[in-house]
Design a protein around this motif. Structure first.
Motif, PDB file in Angstrom:
ATOM      1  N   LYS A  89       0.824  -1.222   0.000  1.00  8.28           N
ATOM      2  CA  LYS A  89       0.000   0.000   0.000  1.00  8.28           C
ATOM      3  C   LYS A  89       0.847   1.256   0.000  1.00  8.28           C
ATOM      4  CE  LYS A  89      -2.143   1.164   3.769  1.00  8.28           C
ATOM      5  NZ  LYS A  89      -3.112   1.211   4.902  1.00  8.28           N
ATOM      6  N   GLN A  90       1.796   1.339   0.902  1.00  5.56           N
ATOM      7  CA  GLN A  90       2.631   2.534   1.008  1.00  5.56           C
ATOM      8  C   GLN A  90       3.538   2.686  -0.211  1.00  5.56           C
ATOM      9  OE1 GLN A  90       4.835   2.784   4.658  1.00  5.56           O
ATOM     10  NE2 GLN A  90       5.656   4.808   4.211  1.00  5.56           N
ATOM     11  N   GLY A  93       1.645   4.061  -3.011  1.00  6.81           N
ATOM     12  CA  GLY A  93       1.077   5.390  -2.776  1.00  6.81           C
ATOM     13  C   GLY A  93      -0.427   5.397  -2.624  1.00  6.81           C
ATOM     14  N   ASN A  95      -4.051   4.809  -0.286  1.00  9.66           N
ATOM     15  CA  ASN A  95      -4.541   4.929   1.089  1.00  9.66           C
ATOM     16  C   ASN A  95      -5.154   3.637   1.604  1.00  9.66           C
ATOM     17  OD1 ASN A  95      -3.897   7.708   1.342  1.00  9.66           O
ATOM     18  ND2 ASN A  95      -5.778   8.279   0.272  1.00  9.66           N
TER      19      ASN A  95
END
Length: 312
Positions: A89-90, A93, A95
């Motif tokens: 997820k991070q 990029g 949410n």
């Protein structure tokens, strides 16, 4: 001599259908004063005093129109993405992350941190699924649902309709990591305090239907699409997505409304002249006596909401 017959003046009294003085207090949703909202990228019709928040451009547009206390409103996001692998997820990029790619999973993920609870009670597939699929014929719709849910957040215990379209997509595995993502489109929510969505629904639908892009937005869209004939889709149609709300158990709604009237000491009446339904103080029908304008509502009319109050 015969006495003159006794004469009486003709009666000028007219039968009345209701007492002259009935103190009707209209509800906020039944007495909306509309105003226009405009920014550089879109226009909207909203109730006077409401606020509009938005961000984005032709690549991604997000907006919400809501009451001053944030308890009633409509929200739209044209599209967003969720990672298939929560560990990515991070890096991607995003949410959000979803394992199964369903509409219910999406909204439960979105509201996991902001709501004490978010409970889905029923769902349906809106009837315009084929129309939406025709816009993207080569990308199958994985899930399209309209959900009816209750929730509790910092502002209110509320209820709402939550609709979105999740598109199917392939996994993208590299070095053992899944870089794949779900595309979520046509995200539309409508919310109100618990028990009052039926009353606010026409107002929220009118807001959503009033949305229109400006020429500047269309120019941006066409530049991005590199096709002068390209036009973006508008806000998701609120009528099909409201079916989830309408499919709730009517008997449950009637019992809930009756219980509310009993606890708050109201009797619900129908105005035969205007077609409005009011919550009147207990004893109202006894106080106004023999008349034909105001009558008790039927059981089924408890599911229709009300237009205001009759106070002493």
């Amino acid at each position: 001599m015969e006495s003159a017959p006794t004469t009486y003046p003709e009666s000028t009294a007219q039968p009345t259908t209701a007492p002259a003085a009935v103190n009707v207090r209209p509800a906020a949703w039944a007495s909306v004063q509309w105003q226009q909202y405009a920014c550089e990228l879109f226009t909207l019709t909203i109730p006077a005093g409401w606020q509009v928040e938005w961000q984005g451009d032709a690549n991604q547009m997000e907006w919400m129109a809501h009451s001053p206390d944030h308890t009633v409103g409509v929200y739209n996001l044209d599209h967003c993405y969720a990672a298939k692998d929560a560990n990515m997820k991070q890096a991607l990029g995003f949410n959000y992350a979803m394992a199964n790619g369903t509409v219910e999973e999406f909204f439960k993920t979105v509201y996991a941190d902001s709501c004490e609870y978010f409970t889905v009670h029923n769902a349906c597939v809106p009837p315009n699924k084929e129309q939406l699929q025709s816009i993207r014929p080569y990308t199958p719709i994985r899930d399209y649902q309209s959900l009816y849910a209750t929730f509790k957040d910092d502002n209110v215990e509320g209820e709402g309709i939550y609709s979105a379209v999740v598109m199917d997509s392939q996994d993208v595995v590299f070095n053992g990591m899944n870089y794949g993502a779900w595309e979520v489109n046509c995200i539309l929510t409508q919310f109100a305090p618990q028990g009052r969505l039926v009353d606010w629904a026409p107002v929220l639908s009118a807001i959503a239907k009033s949305f229109a892009y400006t020429d500047l937005y269309l120019q941006q869209w066409q530049a991005n699409a590199q096709a002068a004939t390209s036009t973006p889709s508008t806000v998701a149609d609120p009528d099909p997505v409201m079916e989830a709300f309408e499919e709730r158990s009517k008997s449950d709604t009637i019992l809930q409304e009756k219980r509310s009237d009993m606890l708050e000491e109201y009797e619900r009446v129908y105005d035969n002249e205007t077609g409005n339904i009011y919550r009147a103080y207990n004893g109202f029908l006894d106080d106004i006596g023999d008349q034909s304008r105001y009558t008790p509502i039927t059981d089924s009319q408890y599911a229709d909401g009300y237009d205001g109050w009759i106070d002493k």
